[in-house]
Motif scaffolding. Structure first.
Motif, PDB file in Angstrom:
ATOM      1  N   THR A 143       0.827  -1.206   0.000  1.00  0.00           N
ATOM      2  CA  THR A 143       0.000   0.000   0.000  1.00  0.00           C
ATOM      3  C   THR A 143       0.859   1.253   0.000  1.00  0.00           C
ATOM      4  O   THR A 143       0.593   2.209  -0.745  1.00  0.00           O
ATOM      5  N   VAL A 144       1.918   1.273   0.809  1.00  0.00           N
ATOM      6  CA  VAL A 144       2.824   2.429   0.847  1.00  0.00           C
ATOM      7  C   VAL A 144       3.497   2.617  -0.511  1.00  0.00           C
ATOM      8  O   VAL A 144       3.571   3.738  -1.036  1.00  0.00           O
ATOM      9  N   PHE A 145       3.985   1.531  -1.096  1.00  0.00           N
ATOM     10  CA  PHE A 145       4.649   1.610  -2.405  1.00  0.00           C
ATOM     11  C   PHE A 145       3.682   2.153  -3.456  1.00  0.00           C
ATOM     12  O   PHE A 145       4.037   3.010  -4.271  1.00  0.00           O
ATOM     13  N   ARG A 146       2.436   1.663  -3.435  1.00  0.00           N
ATOM     14  CA  ARG A 146       1.434   2.127  -4.403  1.00  0.00           C
ATOM     15  C   ARG A 146       1.149   3.624  -4.219  1.00  0.00           C
ATOM     16  O   ARG A 146       1.083   4.370  -5.191  1.00  0.00           O
ATOM     17  N   CYS A 147       0.982   4.055  -2.983  1.00  0.00           N
ATOM     18  CA  CYS A 147       0.716   5.472  -2.719  1.00  0.00           C
ATOM     19  C   CYS A 147       1.865   6.353  -3.197  1.00  0.00           C
ATOM     20  O   CYS A 147       1.642   7.405  -3.805  1.00  0.00           O
ATOM     21  N   LEU A 148       3.097   5.929  -2.949  1.00  0.00           N
ATOM     22  CA  LEU A 148       4.254   6.712  -3.392  1.00  0.00           C
ATOM     23  C   LEU A 148       4.356   6.714  -4.913  1.00  0.00           C
ATOM     24  O   LEU A 148       4.691   7.733  -5.520  1.00  0.00           O
ATOM     25  N   LEU A 149       4.070   5.580  -5.519  1.00  0.00           N
ATOM     26  CA  LEU A 149       4.153   5.467  -6.973  1.00  0.00           C
ATOM     27  C   LEU A 149       3.169   6.409  -7.656  1.00  0.00           C
ATOM     28  O   LEU A 149       3.497   7.047  -8.662  1.00  0.00           O
ATOM     29  N   TYR A 150       1.977   6.512  -7.088  1.00  0.00           N
ATOM     30  CA  TYR A 150       0.934   7.337  -7.700  1.00  0.00           C
ATOM     31  C   TYR A 150       0.749   8.682  -6.999  1.00  0.00           C
ATOM     32  O   TYR A 150      -0.251   9.359  -7.208  1.00  0.00           O
ATOM     33  N   HIS A 151       1.740   9.047  -6.171  1.00  0.00           N
ATOM     34  CA  HIS A 151       1.761  10.358  -5.489  1.00  0.00           C
ATOM     35  C   HIS A 151       0.488  10.600  -4.688  1.00  0.00           C
ATOM     36  O   HIS A 151      -0.071  11.689  -4.704  1.00  0.00           O
ATOM     37  N   GLN A 152       0.070   9.550  -3.984  1.00  0.00           N
ATOM     38  CA  GLN A 152      -1.078   9.668  -3.091  1.00  0.00           C
ATOM     39  C   GLN A 152      -0.581   9.905  -1.668  1.00  0.00           C
ATOM     40  O   GLN A 152       0.522   9.486  -1.312  1.00  0.00           O
ATOM     41  N   PRO A 153      -1.345  10.593  -0.836  1.00  0.00           N
ATOM     42  CA  PRO A 153      -0.897  10.885   0.536  1.00  0.00           C
ATOM     43  C   PRO A 153      -0.770   9.621   1.377  1.00  0.00           C
ATOM     44  O   PRO A 153      -1.520   8.661   1.186  1.00  0.00           O
ATOM     45  N   ILE A 154       0.206   9.631   2.286  1.00  0.00           N
ATOM     46  CA  ILE A 154       0.372   8.526   3.227  1.00  0.00           C
ATOM     47  C   ILE A 154       0.422   9.106   4.638  1.00  0.00           C
ATOM     48  O   ILE A 154       0.750  10.273   4.832  1.00  0.00           O
ATOM     49  N   ASP A 155       0.071   8.266   5.594  1.00  0.00           N
ATOM     50  CA  ASP A 155       0.176   8.640   7.001  1.00  0.00           C
ATOM     51  C   ASP A 155       1.619   8.400   7.428  1.00  0.00           C
ATOM     52  O   ASP A 155       2.037   7.256   7.626  1.00  0.00           O
ATOM     53  N   ASN A 156       2.395   9.473   7.558  1.00  0.00           N
ATOM     54  CA  ASN A 156       3.833   9.332   7.815  1.00  0.00           C
ATOM     55  C   ASN A 156       4.132   8.521   9.078  1.00  0.00           C
ATOM     56  O   ASN A 156       5.068   7.722   9.108  1.00  0.00           O
ATOM     57  N   LYS A 157       3.343   8.704  10.129  1.00  0.00           N
ATOM     58  CA  LYS A 157       3.602   7.990  11.383  1.00  0.00           C
ATOM     59  C   LYS A 157       3.344   6.503  11.231  1.00  0.00           C
ATOM     60  O   LYS A 157       4.134   5.674  11.669  1.00  0.00           O
ATOM     61  N   ARG A 158       2.257   6.142  10.602  1.00  0.00           N
ATOM     62  CA  ARG A 158       1.923   4.727  10.450  1.00  0.00           C
ATOM     63  C   ARG A 158       2.769   4.062   9.365  1.00  0.00           C
ATOM     64  O   ARG A 158       2.982   2.855   9.391  1.00  0.00           O
ATOM     65  N   ALA A 159       3.225   4.846   8.402  1.00  0.00           N
ATOM     66  CA  ALA A 159       3.984   4.286   7.282  1.00  0.00           C
ATOM     67  C   ALA A 159       5.449   4.021   7.627  1.00  0.00           C
ATOM     68  O   ALA A 159       6.123   3.280   6.912  1.00  0.00           O
ATOM     69  N   LEU A 174      11.841  14.057   1.176  1.00  0.00           N
ATOM     70  CA  LEU A 174      12.321  15.260   0.498  1.00  0.00           C
ATOM     71  C   LEU A 174      11.666  16.482   1.133  1.00  0.00           C
ATOM     72  O   LEU A 174      10.447  16.529   1.306  1.00  0.00           O
ATOM     73  N   MET A 175      12.482  17.452   1.489  1.00  0.00           N
ATOM     74  CA  MET A 175      11.977  18.663   2.112  1.00  0.00           C
ATOM     75  C   MET A 175      10.894  19.302   1.245  1.00  0.00           C
ATOM     76  O   MET A 175      11.059  19.439   0.037  1.00  0.00           O
ATOM     77  N   ASN A 176       9.802  19.665   1.860  1.00  0.00           N
ATOM     78  CA  ASN A 176       8.654  20.300   1.206  1.00  0.00           C
ATOM     79  C   ASN A 176       7.927  19.393   0.216  1.00  0.00           C
ATOM     80  O   ASN A 176       7.038  19.848  -0.505  1.00  0.00           O
ATOM     81  N   ASP A 177       8.339  18.120   0.140  1.00  0.00           N
ATOM     82  CA  ASP A 177       7.721  17.216  -0.838  1.00  0.00           C
ATOM     83  C   ASP A 177       7.283  15.893  -0.202  1.00  0.00           C
ATOM     84  O   ASP A 177       6.595  15.103  -0.829  1.00  0.00           O
ATOM     85  N   GLY A 178       7.721  15.651   1.036  1.00  0.00           N
ATOM     86  CA  GLY A 178       7.349  14.419   1.722  1.00  0.00           C
ATOM     87  C   GLY A 178       8.117  13.210   1.208  1.00  0.00           C
ATOM     88  O   GLY A 178       9.138  13.335   0.531  1.00  0.00           O
ATOM     89  N   TYR A 179       7.625  12.022   1.526  1.00  0.00           N
ATOM     90  CA  TYR A 179       8.283  10.790   1.091  1.00  0.00           C
ATOM     91  C   TYR A 179       8.066  10.570  -0.400  1.00  0.00           C
ATOM     92  O   TYR A 179       6.977  10.785  -0.923  1.00  0.00           O
ATOM     93  N   ARG A 180       9.138  10.127  -1.062  1.00  0.00           N
ATOM     94  CA  ARG A 180       9.086   9.853  -2.492  1.00  0.00           C
ATOM     95  C   ARG A 180       9.954   8.645  -2.832  1.00  0.00           C
ATOM     96  O   ARG A 180      10.953   8.363  -2.165  1.00  0.00           O
ATOM     97  N   LEU A 181       9.551   7.927  -3.883  1.00  0.00           N
ATOM     98  CA  LEU A 181      10.424   6.908  -4.475  1.00  0.00           C
ATOM     99  C   LEU A 181      11.465   7.632  -5.307  1.00  0.00           C
ATOM    100  O   LEU A 181      11.120   8.475  -6.137  1.00  0.00           O
ATOM    101  N   VAL A 182      12.726   7.326  -5.083  1.00  0.00           N
ATOM    102  CA  VAL A 182      13.778   8.015  -5.827  1.00  0.00           C
ATOM    103  C   VAL A 182      14.775   7.000  -6.372  1.00  0.00           C
ATOM    104  O   VAL A 182      15.024   5.959  -5.750  1.00  0.00           O
TER     105      VAL A 182
END
Length: 199
Positions: free
Chosen positions: A148-164, A187-195
């Protein structure tokens, strides 16, 4: 959907048996690991829900048995979810930590079932998660939460940072183990991202 629920507390089992039955599931309740093995030998189930402290047979052995049958398992745990738990073998398909609301278990059952039916891989820069068999690059097991986390990051959907957090740490560990050039970074000002990492 036919569920096998294994929990040593009979009051808990009775309450959730009723709840899941009212939600449309067929539920068989057992109270120790020996009963799990007996039931699995006699009948097929679509999914098992098991407490990690089930007596008589270690939950790890039950997970291996279910994996051979390609039957998904949700483990109910009293421990805080952390990356090491998600990197251990054998790995459950999903973990739910106490305390939880009844709706959380029902929602998780639905997500695991839905993931099983999703045969479209999630791809990013040579990395693939196969939802149907809960695997990273076809070899390393992952959970519903990691997918679920991978899918959200892939499609730039919001994630719950604490639970993730535990899922992100586990995925980064597995990607490193596979020597893949992809990580999850904040990433600063961008949140978690796949890089893609520098070559």
């Amino acid at each position: 959907m036919n569920l096998l629920m294994a929990h040593p507390d009979r009051d808990f089992s009775e309450a959730f048996h009723t709840l899941l039955s009212l939600s449309g599931y067929t539920v068989t309740s057992v109270f120790d690991g020996t009963q799990v093995i007996t039931r699995l030998a006699a009948q097929s189930y679509d999914m098992m829900i098991v407490d990690e402290n089930i007596p008589r047979i270690p939950v790890e052995e039950l997970l291996r048995t279910c994996r051979k049958k390609q039957m998904p398992v949700i483990v109910l745990s009293g421990r805080r979810l952390h990356a090491a738990m998600l990197s251990a073998e054998p790995l459950a398909n999903a973990y739910l930590t106490f305390p939880f609301l009844p709706q959380e278990l029902i929602g998780l059952i639905g997500r695991v079932q839905q993931q099983q039916q999703n045969h479209e891989p999630l791809r990013f820069e040579g990395v693939e998660i196969h939802p149907a068999d809960f695997s990273l690059c076809g070899t390393v097991p992952v959970t519903e939460g990691e997918t679920t986390v991978f899918r959200c990051l892939l499609y730039h959907q919001p994630i719950d940072n604490k639970r993730a957090g535990p899922y992100i740490a586990a995925l980064n560990h597995k990607l490193e183990k596979l020597q893949k050039n992809v990580r999850i970074r904040y990433l600063m000002n961008d949140g978690y991202r796949l890089v893609k990492m520098n070559e």
